[in-house]
Design a protein around this motif. Sequence first.
Motif, PDB file in Angstrom:
ATOM      1  N   UNK A  19       0.988  -1.189   0.641  1.00  0.00           N
ATOM      2  CA  UNK A  19       0.150   0.109  -0.018  1.00  0.00           C
ATOM      3  C   UNK A  19       1.256   1.195  -0.532  1.00  0.00           C
ATOM      4  N   UNK A  20       0.667   1.758  -0.579  1.00  0.00           N
ATOM      5  CA  UNK A  20       1.502   3.359  -0.876  1.00  0.00           C
ATOM      6  C   UNK A  20       0.091   4.412  -0.867  1.00  0.00           C
ATOM      7  N   UNK A  21       0.925   5.673  -0.859  1.00  0.00           N
ATOM      8  CA  UNK A  21      -0.070   6.775  -0.926  1.00  0.00           C
ATOM      9  C   UNK A  21      -0.544   7.453  -2.478  1.00  0.00           C
ATOM     10  N   UNK A  22      -1.724   8.018  -1.873  1.00  0.00           N
ATOM     11  CA  UNK A  22      -2.227   8.209  -3.060  1.00  0.00           C
ATOM     12  C   UNK A  22      -1.663   9.397  -3.793  1.00  0.00           C
ATOM     13  N   UNK A  23      -1.170   9.417  -4.885  1.00  0.00           N
ATOM     14  CA  UNK A  23      -1.494   9.899  -6.524  1.00  0.00           C
ATOM     15  C   UNK A  23       0.301  10.569  -6.457  1.00  0.00           C
ATOM     16  N   UNK A  24       1.024   9.376  -5.744  1.00  0.00           N
ATOM     17  CA  UNK A  24       2.246   9.380  -5.582  1.00  0.00           C
ATOM     18  C   UNK A  24       2.978   7.897  -6.920  1.00  0.00           C
ATOM     19  N   UNK A  25       3.223   8.976  -7.568  1.00  0.00           N
ATOM     20  CA  UNK A  25       3.631   7.681  -8.782  1.00  0.00           C
ATOM     21  C   UNK A  25       4.826   7.217  -8.738  1.00  0.00           C
ATOM     22  N   UNK A  26       5.554   7.588  -8.210  1.00  0.00           N
ATOM     23  CA  UNK A  26       7.243   7.051  -7.968  1.00  0.00           C
ATOM     24  C   UNK A  26       7.033   6.611  -6.609  1.00  0.00           C
ATOM     25  N   UNK A  27       6.138   6.304  -6.063  1.00  0.00           N
ATOM     26  CA  UNK A  27       6.070   5.330  -5.358  1.00  0.00           C
ATOM     27  C   UNK A  27       4.883   3.878  -5.338  1.00  0.00           C
ATOM     28  N   UNK A  28       4.030   4.621  -6.425  1.00  0.00           N
ATOM     29  CA  UNK A  28       3.466   3.732  -6.534  1.00  0.00           C
ATOM     30  C   UNK A  28       4.347   2.193  -7.552  1.00  0.00           C
ATOM     31  N   UNK A  29       5.369   3.052  -8.438  1.00  0.00           N
ATOM     32  CA  UNK A  29       5.852   2.105  -9.735  1.00  0.00           C
ATOM     33  C   UNK A  29       6.937   1.078  -8.034  1.00  0.00           C
ATOM     34  N   UNK A  30       7.780   1.745  -7.199  1.00  0.00           N
ATOM     35  CA  UNK A  30       8.703   0.914  -7.106  1.00  0.00           C
ATOM     36  C   UNK A  30       8.000   0.279  -5.876  1.00  0.00           C
ATOM     37  N   UNK A  31       6.509  -0.116  -5.589  1.00  0.00           N
ATOM     38  CA  UNK A  31       5.065  -1.026  -5.208  1.00  0.00           C
ATOM     39  C   UNK A  31       5.115  -2.106  -6.224  1.00  0.00           C
ATOM     40  N   UNK A  32       5.793  -1.427  -7.685  1.00  0.00           N
ATOM     41  CA  UNK A  32       5.288  -2.448  -8.662  1.00  0.00           C
ATOM     42  C   UNK A  32       5.659  -3.592  -9.424  1.00  0.00           C
ATOM     43  N   UNK A  33       7.242  -2.886  -9.239  1.00  0.00           N
ATOM     44  CA  UNK A  33       8.796  -3.508  -9.386  1.00  0.00           C
ATOM     45  C   UNK A  33       8.785  -4.860  -8.151  1.00  0.00           C
ATOM     46  N   UNK A  34       8.440  -4.434  -6.517  1.00  0.00           N
ATOM     47  CA  UNK A  34       9.263  -5.323  -5.395  1.00  0.00           C
ATOM     48  C   UNK A  34       8.149  -5.912  -5.471  1.00  0.00           C
TER      49      UNK A  34
END
Length: 345
Positions: A291-306
């Motif tokens: 789970x990542x913060x809303x409106x944060x493309x970098x965090x979303x990308x990091x979680x998907x890569x993980x």
Amino acid sequence: MAGAERMTATIGNSLAALGHHVTILSLWDTASQFPLHPAVRHEAVFDRRPSFKRAYFATLAGIRRHCIAHRIDVLVQVDTMLELFVRPATLGLGLHHIAWEHCHFDEDLGKPARRLARRLAARFCRQVVVLTERDRHRWLEALRPRSEVVCLPNPLPFPMPAAPAPRAHKTVLAMGRLVPAKGFDVLLRAWQTVAAEEPEWQLVVHGEGEERPDLMALIRELGLQGSASLPGVCHDPLQTYGQASVFCLSSRYEGFGLVLIEAMAFGLPIVSTDCDTGPRELLSPGDDALVVATDNADALAGALLTVIRQPELAASLGASGRHKASAFALERIALQWDGLVRAPG
């Protein structure tokens, strides 16, 4: 093709199968986008969408005619906004009113009248059905309602899959209406990072809506034509989930987030934003989702890569989610609705 309409068909079909006489009255649109039980009657007040300001009294008359013609005992409003029509339309008919909230309490979807409608529902309906315990507490603390506020989550609209998805395809799946609330613009910006580092993976976003032209333009702007696609409405969810390996929810807000439960039922690892209210209640970060913060493309990308790079973590998240999804079986929640509509006055 939105979630509230899908749930209307799902619960209506289940109640019909339990022996209730069910009619679905649309304000407009004479055709259901979802399959209906043979015993479910579907009608519409208007053939096409009118101006409800100009057609307000005609709308009230249409609702009243329907209730009298079909001898309606229980009237479920599939949006608390409908209280503004239903209450005056049914005066004196002695109906059991249930308001069904599909959004969350602190979101009015740009319609301030929704707040008035919620106050009326809290005062005059016998029950208000909300989708999460978080939202139930908000109703209780904000409105001190006379109505009984009941938490009934949306059910899986299909039987629990016998086996999890094989997760053999390098596909990240997202699903929802193409509207700003779903945050697909953020997901595409995140995908630019993912695609650069994992070029064999594909992003598939199923859905339709007003943002399609802007999202297609963004795909071209970001150079994602070869790795991101918007194939339209999903007509075969079993096949679509079955061919995915990861599910991503990028929403800015959600009333519930049924797609999360659907993806969990197939054992897909979840990457989600931490938005009100559904994801915060449905997900256990680190156990069945990242789970990542809303409106944060970098965090979303990091979680998907993980999740993409750690197959053991992905498998663990998926297994935990599949176990949780079993609690949302349709048969179980249909029986709760059956008890609700039979509740004595």
